[in-house]
Design an enzyme around this catalytic site. Structure first.
Site, mmCIF file in Angstrom:
data_model
loop_
_atom_site.group_PDB
_atom_site.id
_atom_site.type_symbol
_atom_site.label_atom_id
_atom_site.label_comp_id
_atom_site.label_asym_id
_atom_site.label_seq_id
_atom_site.Cartn_x
_atom_site.Cartn_y
_atom_site.Cartn_z
ATOM 1 C CD GLN A 93 -9.653 -1.868 -4.887
ATOM 2 O OE1 GLN A 93 -8.773 -2.840 -4.909
ATOM 3 N NE2 GLN A 93 -9.815 -0.737 -5.433
ATOM 4 C CG ASP A 96 -12.405 4.817 4.525
ATOM 5 O OD1 ASP A 96 -13.612 4.594 4.040
ATOM 6 O OD2 ASP A 96 -11.720 4.959 3.899
ATOM 7 C CG HIS A 111 -10.576 -5.496 0.005
ATOM 8 N ND1 HIS A 111 -9.432 -4.613 -0.756
ATOM 9 C CD2 HIS A 111 -10.572 -6.476 -0.888
ATOM 10 C CE1 HIS A 111 -8.998 -5.247 -2.022
ATOM 11 N NE2 HIS A 111 -9.910 -6.147 -2.120
ATOM 12 N N GLY A 182 -9.531 6.356 -7.601
ATOM 13 C CA GLY A 182 -8.304 6.305 -6.608
ATOM 14 C C GLY A 182 -7.979 4.996 -6.305
ATOM 15 C CG ASN A 208 -5.850 6.714 -9.794
ATOM 16 O OD1 ASN A 208 -6.648 6.339 -8.705
ATOM 17 N ND2 ASN A 208 -4.621 6.181 -9.895
HETATM 18 P P1 OAD Z 1 -3.384 1.853 -3.503
HETATM 19 O O1 OAD Z 1 -2.511 2.630 -2.597
HETATM 20 O O2 OAD Z 1 -2.795 0.602 -4.435
HETATM 21 O O3 OAD Z 1 -3.700 3.096 -4.711
HETATM 22 C C1 OAD Z 1 -4.144 4.265 -4.654
HETATM 23 C C2 OAD Z 1 -4.210 5.265 -5.939
HETATM 24 O O4 OAD Z 1 -5.074 6.166 -5.645
HETATM 25 C C3 OAD Z 1 -2.910 5.310 -6.637
HETATM 26 O O5 OAD Z 1 -2.943 4.872 -7.831
HETATM 27 C C4 OAD Z 1 -2.678 6.819 -6.299
HETATM 28 O O6 OAD Z 1 -1.934 7.529 -7.482
HETATM 29 C C5 OAD Z 1 -4.350 7.497 -6.297
HETATM 30 N N1 OAD Z 1 -4.415 8.740 -5.526
HETATM 31 C C6 OAD Z 1 -3.898 9.055 -4.359
HETATM 32 N N2 OAD Z 1 -4.454 9.748 -3.996
HETATM 33 C C7 OAD Z 1 -5.397 10.478 -4.824
HETATM 34 C C8 OAD Z 1 -6.502 11.276 -4.891
HETATM 35 N N3 OAD Z 1 -6.693 12.294 -3.873
HETATM 36 N N4 OAD Z 1 -7.512 11.310 -5.852
HETATM 37 C C9 OAD Z 1 -7.428 10.341 -6.829
HETATM 38 N N5 OAD Z 1 -6.226 9.308 -6.906
HETATM 39 C C10 OAD Z 1 -5.396 9.256 -5.802
HETATM 40 O O7 OAD Z 1 -4.737 1.628 -3.170
HETATM 41 P P2 OAD Z 1 -5.897 0.620 -3.643
HETATM 42 O O8 OAD Z 1 -5.838 0.517 -5.096
HETATM 43 O O9 OAD Z 1 -7.124 0.895 -2.881
HETATM 44 O O10 OAD Z 1 -6.242 -4.110 0.440
HETATM 45 O O11 OAD Z 1 -5.200 -0.722 -3.131
HETATM 46 C C11 OAD Z 1 -5.911 -1.928 -3.230
HETATM 47 C C12 OAD Z 1 -5.945 -2.851 -1.991
HETATM 48 O O12 OAD Z 1 -4.674 -3.039 -1.725
HETATM 49 C C13 OAD Z 1 -6.412 -2.166 -0.713
HETATM 50 O O13 OAD Z 1 -7.834 -2.195 -0.398
HETATM 51 C C14 OAD Z 1 -5.603 -2.880 0.350
HETATM 52 C C15 OAD Z 1 -4.323 -2.789 -0.438
HETATM 53 O O14 OAD Z 1 -3.410 -4.038 -0.170
HETATM 54 C C16 OAD Z 1 -6.132 -4.691 1.692
HETATM 55 O O15 OAD Z 1 -5.647 -4.478 2.598
HETATM 56 C C17 OAD Z 1 -6.983 -5.955 1.658
#
Ligand code: OAD
Length: 239
Positions: A93, A96, A111, A182, A208
């Site tokens: 998703q 980068d 995305h 993540g 996660n």
């Molecule tokens: P989120 O910011 O919603 O979630 C990131 C997750 O990674 C969270 O559950 C954190 O607890 C976890 N996390 C943080 N640091 C970590 C680490 N070092 N190791 C493991 N886990 C970690 O991001 P996404 O789920 O990617 O879309 O969000 C999905 C989409 O929502 C994105 O692609 C973006 C956003 O809106 C668009 O912009 C189209």
């Protein structure tokens, strides 16, 4: 029809896998959506209203991603791909390019791509590394050019979903494993992959920093930072 008695692995990554490379996530405290409301920077309406603001936001993100380097988790997935070849598919998703720079080959950027732009009117698309202060114009038709990101309210490119379904079809007859890393599990359609694969008889693993919103759809949960957990997890995987 093609079927296999071997293990296929589908991986889904989210912003958490790039967090240890210094790229901010979206929904953690102080995450991107806390400081930049979605409706102001990540929708077609936002671009129509204030394209310069949207470009400022994505330019900052471009700079941050450009300066970042892949971490141990990105490289661990490349090792897994080397073992599995075409029986591995990485769906990210993230916009980068850290998976690609680490060496990922079978990769879908669900995305979009931070380093690509496209015309808002015609089909022209541009590789584009530069941070932008002005809204660029299409060389073909003169219309405004936008970041090639799938914004809220927009649909995922059909080809991406077809590649995922084709991969799942090819896994039939063998073992299917799904690893989500993540991601908060709230954005569709990515958040539904775990349930779909569960229905298909696959085994679902979540790695996660905290339980994701769709945590109930996983058979195993390993809490921790991707860069610390994933390399060991992959090394120990029986394929
Ligand atoms: P989120 O910011 O919603 O979630 C990131 C997750 O990674 C969270 O559950 C954190 O607890 C976890 N996390 C943080 N640091 C970590 C680490 N070092 N190791 C493991 N886990 C970690 O991001 P996404 O789920 O990617 O879309 O969000 C999905 C989409 O929502 C994105 O692609 C973006 C956003 O809106 C668009 O912009 C189209």
């Amino acid at each position: 029809m093609y079927s296999s008695d071997k293990t296929h692995v589908l991986v889904l990554t989210g912003a958490g896998i790039s967090a240890e490379s210094g790229i901010p996530t979206f929904r953690d405290s102080n995450g991107l959506w806390e400081n930049h409301p979605i409706e102001e920077v990540a929708s077609p309406q936002a671009f129509a209203k204030d394209p310069q603001k949207v470009w400022r936001f994505y330019s900052q993100r471009r700079e941050a991603a450009f300066k970042a380097t892949p971490n141990k988790a990105h490289y661990a997935l490349v090792e897994l791909e080397k073992r599995l070849g075409h029986r591995f598919l990485l769906v990210s998703q993230n916009v980068d390019d850290l998976h690609k720079r680490a060496g990922a080959k079978n990769l879908i950027n669900l995305h979009g791509n931070l380093f690509r732009s496209r015309c808002t009117r015609c089909s022209n698309s541009y590789p584009d590394m530069a941070p932008r202060t002005m809204v660029p114009l299409c060389k073909g038709c003169g219309a405004q050019v936008r970041p090639d990101i799938v914004w809220f309210g927009e649909t995922i490119e059909e080809g991406c979903m077809n590649r995922i379904f084709e991969f799942l079809r090819q896994s039939r007859g063998g073992k299917l494993r799904f690893i989500a890393i993540g991601t908060s599990g709230v954005v569709q359609p990515a958040a539904s992959l775990a349930r779909l694969i569960g229905f298909m008889g696959g085994k679902n693993y979540l790695i996660n920093a905290e339980v994701s919103a769709n945590g109930d759809d996983f058979h195993f949960f390993q809490k921790g930072l991707a860069g610390e957990v994933l390399p060991k997890f992959i090394e120990g995987m029986e394929l």
